[in-house]
Structures are given as structure tokens and as C-alpha cells.
Design a protein around this motif. Structure first.
Motif, PDB file in Angstrom:
ATOM      1  N   GLN A  24       0.841  -1.212   0.000  1.00  0.00           N
ATOM      2  CA  GLN A  24       0.000   0.000   0.000  1.00  0.00           C
ATOM      3  C   GLN A  24       0.868   1.251   0.000  1.00  0.00           C
ATOM      4  O   GLN A  24       1.971   1.256   0.553  1.00  0.00           O
ATOM      5  CB  GLN A  24      -0.864   0.066   1.270  1.00  0.00           C
ATOM      6  CG  GLN A  24      -1.911  -1.000   1.380  1.00  0.00           C
ATOM      7  CD  GLN A  24      -2.724  -0.858   2.670  1.00  0.00           C
ATOM      8  OE1 GLN A  24      -2.276  -0.267   3.654  1.00  0.00           O
ATOM      9  NE2 GLN A  24      -3.928  -1.391   2.650  1.00  0.00           N
ATOM     10  N   ILE A  25       0.306   2.306  -0.570  1.00  0.00           N
ATOM     11  CA  ILE A  25       0.872   3.647  -0.421  1.00  0.00           C
ATOM     12  C   ILE A  25      -0.244   4.447   0.250  1.00  0.00           C
ATOM     13  O   ILE A  25      -1.355   4.527  -0.275  1.00  0.00           O
ATOM     14  CB  ILE A  25       1.255   4.259  -1.784  1.00  0.00           C
ATOM     15  CG1 ILE A  25       2.178   3.298  -2.563  1.00  0.00           C
ATOM     16  CG2 ILE A  25       1.972   5.598  -1.588  1.00  0.00           C
ATOM     17  CD1 ILE A  25       1.502   2.434  -3.559  1.00  0.00           C
ATOM     18  N   ARG A  26       0.042   4.994   1.428  1.00  0.00           N
ATOM     19  CA  ARG A  26      -1.002   5.654   2.229  1.00  0.00           C
ATOM     20  C   ARG A  26      -0.693   7.146   2.351  1.00  0.00           C
ATOM     21  O   ARG A  26       0.428   7.532   2.692  1.00  0.00           O
ATOM     22  CB  ARG A  26      -1.079   5.041   3.630  1.00  0.00           C
ATOM     23  CG  ARG A  26      -1.375   3.549   3.621  1.00  0.00           C
ATOM     24  CD  ARG A  26      -1.456   2.996   5.033  1.00  0.00           C
ATOM     25  NE  ARG A  26      -2.682   3.408   5.696  1.00  0.00           N
ATOM     26  CZ  ARG A  26      -3.768   2.642   5.811  1.00  0.00           C
ATOM     27  NH1 ARG A  26      -3.780   1.423   5.317  1.00  0.00           N
ATOM     28  NH2 ARG A  26      -4.838   3.098   6.420  1.00  0.00           N
ATOM     29  N   PHE A  27      -1.699   7.961   2.072  1.00  0.00           N
ATOM     30  CA  PHE A  27      -1.550   9.418   2.137  1.00  0.00           C
ATOM     31  C   PHE A  27      -2.550   9.964   3.144  1.00  0.00           C
ATOM     32  O   PHE A  27      -3.746   9.636   3.049  1.00  0.00           O
ATOM     33  CB  PHE A  27      -1.887  10.060   0.781  1.00  0.00           C
ATOM     34  CG  PHE A  27      -1.037   9.566  -0.364  1.00  0.00           C
ATOM     35  CD1 PHE A  27       0.104  10.253  -0.745  1.00  0.00           C
ATOM     36  CD2 PHE A  27      -1.385   8.414  -1.061  1.00  0.00           C
ATOM     37  CE1 PHE A  27       0.883   9.808  -1.804  1.00  0.00           C
ATOM     38  CE2 PHE A  27      -0.609   7.964  -2.119  1.00  0.00           C
ATOM     39  CZ  PHE A  27       0.523   8.664  -2.493  1.00  0.00           C
ATOM     40  N   PRO A  28      -2.114  10.831   4.058  1.00  0.00           N
ATOM     41  CA  PRO A  28      -3.118  11.485   4.901  1.00  0.00           C
ATOM     42  C   PRO A  28      -4.051  12.315   4.016  1.00  0.00           C
ATOM     43  O   PRO A  28      -3.571  12.927   3.043  1.00  0.00           O
ATOM     44  CB  PRO A  28      -2.300  12.399   5.817  1.00  0.00           C
ATOM     45  CG  PRO A  28      -0.890  12.308   5.379  1.00  0.00           C
ATOM     46  CD  PRO A  28      -0.758  11.290   4.291  1.00  0.00           C
ATOM     47  N   ILE A  29      -5.344  12.322   4.328  1.00  0.00           N
ATOM     48  CA  ILE A  29      -6.242  13.173   3.534  1.00  0.00           C
ATOM     49  C   ILE A  29      -5.790  14.613   3.737  1.00  0.00           C
ATOM     50  O   ILE A  29      -5.679  15.075   4.874  1.00  0.00           O
ATOM     51  CB  ILE A  29      -7.707  12.986   3.969  1.00  0.00           C
ATOM     52  CG1 ILE A  29      -8.160  11.572   3.585  1.00  0.00           C
ATOM     53  CG2 ILE A  29      -8.609  14.034   3.326  1.00  0.00           C
ATOM     54  CD1 ILE A  29      -9.595  11.258   3.935  1.00  0.00           C
ATOM     55  N   PRO A  30      -5.474  15.322   2.650  1.00  0.00           N
ATOM     56  CA  PRO A  30      -4.940  16.676   2.815  1.00  0.00           C
ATOM     57  C   PRO A  30      -5.926  17.585   3.550  1.00  0.00           C
ATOM     58  O   PRO A  30      -7.135  17.524   3.320  1.00  0.00           O
ATOM     59  CB  PRO A  30      -4.723  17.150   1.375  1.00  0.00           C
ATOM     60  CG  PRO A  30      -4.616  15.897   0.571  1.00  0.00           C
ATOM     61  CD  PRO A  30      -5.515  14.903   1.239  1.00  0.00           C
ATOM     62  N   ALA A  31      -5.378  18.427   4.437  1.00  0.00           N
ATOM     63  CA  ALA A  31      -6.222  19.381   5.164  1.00  0.00           C
ATOM     64  C   ALA A  31      -6.835  20.362   4.169  1.00  0.00           C
ATOM     65  O   ALA A  31      -6.243  20.639   3.113  1.00  0.00           O
ATOM     66  CB  ALA A  31      -5.367  20.136   6.181  1.00  0.00           C
ATOM     67  N   GLU A  32      -8.017  20.858   4.533  1.00  0.00           N
ATOM     68  CA  GLU A  32      -8.707  21.869   3.718  1.00  0.00           C
ATOM     69  C   GLU A  32      -7.732  22.994   3.357  1.00  0.00           C
ATOM     70  O   GLU A  32      -7.020  23.489   4.231  1.00  0.00           O
ATOM     71  CB  GLU A  32      -9.861  22.420   4.581  1.00  0.00           C
ATOM     72  CG  GLU A  32     -10.778  23.393   3.905  1.00  0.00           C
ATOM     73  CD  GLU A  32     -11.871  22.674   3.118  1.00  0.00           C
ATOM     74  OE1 GLU A  32     -12.308  21.598   3.555  1.00  0.00           O
ATOM     75  OE2 GLU A  32     -12.249  23.217   2.066  1.00  0.00           O
ATOM     76  N   GLY A  33      -7.687  23.374   2.106  1.00  0.00           N
ATOM     77  CA  GLY A  33      -6.810  24.480   1.695  1.00  0.00           C
ATOM     78  C   GLY A  33      -5.462  24.022   1.158  1.00  0.00           C
ATOM     79  O   GLY A  33      -4.693  24.825   0.642  1.00  0.00           O
TER      80      GLY A  33
END
Ligand SMILES: Cc1cc2nc3c(=O)[nH]c(=O)nc-3n(C[C@H](O)[C@H](O)[C@H](O)COP(=O)(O)OP(=O)(O)OC[C@H]3O[C@@H](n4cnc5c(N)ncnc54)[C@H](O)[C@@H]3O)c2cc1C
Length: 274
Positions: free
Chosen positions: A166-175
Motif C-alpha cells: 500500500q501507499i497511504r496518504f493522509p487526507i490533505p487538510a482543507e486548503g
């Protein structure tokens, strides 16, 4: 040329694939890097374990506040994924810039990262997006920070017997905004120079390059120089791109030209986020 003979298997699960790994056994995903190497007889495995159709490696999903891309998700699947388009549109647009339709239908993100071609597109994008790479082997699972994954020329932190799952990315913060800009090799579409940049809501940046040096890298000098997002500051930051790197030279671009391109594409990427 015709490759040396090898056995072939196509397991249905990650566990079955792990069981089949061993001495001189190689994983096969999209085959777009491995098969040419076999045909050129640069690689001579006794057996190929084809992981391209293992369902658990194909998933693209949101889990625990992270976007998860399975190791065998193809460039095309990433490009078309609504989850990626919603949360990480840079990856969707970036996938569209990888190779041509045939490459995108077969080539995988996991295969590209494991192969670690110094001109591949994904490495710059995953470093700028900030990710964790999940790896499994017969003894368990480990997580490798994206910044620690690439260790040199065609080298990664993967070890024998590992499957990048897997390649896991934090959901980008708003903005948060991200972009990938590349100077393309016109035949293969590989990046002669590629720059990915992320502008975070607190005004900081992550900037990463591919194609410039032996391995992709985060450019902490440029990142530190971005004290605001005025054109003057960004221009001055981009002018320091790839400082201290051993710049590649080949028949596509000399060292001097590549460094110039790195700075031009860095400025382009940063200005795209203004
Ligand atoms: C003509 C052409 C043009 C291309 N253009 C571009 C381009 O513009 N941009 C770009 O970035 N790339 C480009 N590529 C490369 C392409 O994206 C490949 O798909 C990619 O580099 C390798 O992915 P793959 O799935 O084909 O891996 P494979 O070729 O199947 O495998 C590559 C290596 O990774 C290992 N591996 C595969 N999957 C895993 C896994 N999950 N865990 C651990 N090890 C694994 C294999 O054992 C092998 O050593 C191009 C390739 C070709 C042939």
C-alpha cells in the motif's frame, strides 16, 4: 531478444504470493520495467510471481483518515479513481502524464516505486504529497516513511521477500494545494526533470524532484526559503533548487541544463500554487 526461461505463477492472495517468494524469485506487476530487463537478459529470475491481479493490491480506498492506494493499482486506475480525484487530484493528473495509454493500463504505482527509476514520475509526487509505504513479508508488516523509501540509484528500502502492498496518504487538510510539473522526454514521456510541490494551509511547502539526481529527493532548501507566497520569494526559493545535489547528465540533458530545468520547473510549480 528472448529472455532466459523462467517459471510463472499467479497467486490470488498476498499470503500466497509471499509463500512463493524465495531465492531468485521476482515479483511481476505491470511488467513494463521488468519484462524489458528480462528480454535484454539484464535479469534472469528462476520464477516470476505475478501480483498484478491480487484484489487486495488493487484497492483504492479511504481508511482511517488516509487515502490508500494498493501496490498493484495501475496508473490508469489511479487516474480514473473518484477518490483520488476528490482528495489528491495531483495524483490523478500526474497519472495521466505517465507514458502512454498502454503503459498506464499495465504499469502500477507499486512497481514504479519499487523499480525506482530516477526519471519516474510517481516518486516526486508521493514525496510532495507526504506518504507512508506499507510493506509485507513472511514475518509481518512494516511502514516506511516516504522520505526514507528511496535510498539511491534504482535503490529503495525494500528488502528481499518484501511486497509493497500500500501507499497511504493522509487526507490533505482543507486548503492544501498540490501540483506536478515536468519537462518530458518526448518519446518515453519519462521526466527529464519533474517537480512536485504542495502548499499547506499553514503556508509551508513540500517540494520534491525527480529526474534531477540519482534518486528523487525532497528539497528542504527550497522549502525553507518559502517564507511567503509572493512571486519574489518563490523566485528566490526556486533559484536554490537542487542546491548541493549531484546533478545527472545524459544525452537528453547536460548537468547545467538539468539544473536550469529544475529551477524553471520549480518556479513553475510554486507559481501554480499561488
Ligand atoms: C515505453 C515506456 C514508457 C514509460 N514512460 C513512463 C513515464 O513517462 N513515467 C514513468 O514514471 N514511468 C514510465 N514508464 C515506466 C512504467 O510506469 C512502469 O510501469 C513502472 O516503472 C514499473 O511498474 P510495473 O508495474 O510495470 O512494474 P514491473 O515492471 O512489473 O516491476 C518492476 C520492478 O518492481 C518490482 N515490483 C513490482 N511490484 C512490486 C511490489 N508491489 N512490491 C515489490 N516489488 C515490486 C518487480 O519485481 C520489478 O523488480 C515507462 C515504461 C515504458 C516501457
Amino acid at each position: 531478444m528472448i529472455s532466459y526461461p523462467f517459471e510463472y505463477s499467479r497467486p490470488d492472495t498476498i499470503e500466497e504470493a509471499l509463500d512463493q517468494l524465495g531465492d531468485n524469485v521476482k515479483l511481476l506487476a505491470g511488467g513494463h520495467s521488468l519484462i524489458p530487463a528480462l528480454k535484454l537478459r539484464l535479469s534472469a529470475p528462476d520464477k516470476l510471481v505475478d501480483i498484478a491481479r491480487i484484489p487486495a493490491l488493487k484497492e483504492i480506498k479511504v481508511e482511517d483518515g488516509e487515502v490508500v492506494i494498493g501496490g498493484a493499482a495501475t496508473h490508469r486506475e489511479i487516474m480514473d479513481s473518484e477518490i483520488i480525484q476528490e482528495h489528491l487530484p495531483m495524483l490523478s493528473k500526474g497519472a495521466a502524464a505517465v507514458g502512454d495509454p498502454m503503459i498506464r493500463y499495465k504499469g502500477t504505482m507499486g512497481g514504479s516505486l519499487a523499480h525506482a527509476d530516477p526519471s519516474a514520475d510517481w516518486p516526486a509526487m508521493i514525496l510532495a504529497a507526504g506518504c507512508t509505504i506499507v510493506v509485507r513479508n513472511k514475518t509481518g508488516e512494516r511502514r516506511i516513511g516516504g522520505d526514507d523509501f528511496f535510498t539511491g540509484f534504482y535503490s529503495t528500502a525494500l528488502e528481499d521477500g518484501d511486497i509493497l502492498t500500500q501507499i497511504r496518504f493522509p487526507i490533505p487538510a482543507e486548503g492544501t494545494r498540490m501540483t506536478y510539473q515536468k519537462f518530458t522526454q518526448p518519446a518515453s514521456r519519462f521526466a527529464i526533470v519533474g517537480c512536485a510541490a504542495a502548499r499547506l494551509p499553514d503556508g509551508s511547502a513540500r517540494v520534491a524532484f525527480t529526474g534531477v539526481a540519482d534518486a528523487p529527493f525532497r528539497d528542504h532548501t527550497v522549502e525553507a526559503a518559502i517564507t511567503d507566497w509572493s512571486e519574489g520569494t518563490l523566485e528566490a526559493a526556486a533559484a536554490q533548487a537542487a542546491e548541493g545535489q549531484n546533478i545527472n547528465a545524459d544525452h537528453y540533458a547536460s548537468e547545467e541544463y538539468r539544473l536550469h530545468l529544475a529551477r524553471v520547473y520549480c518556479k513553475r510549480a510554486l507559481m501554480a500554487l499561488v
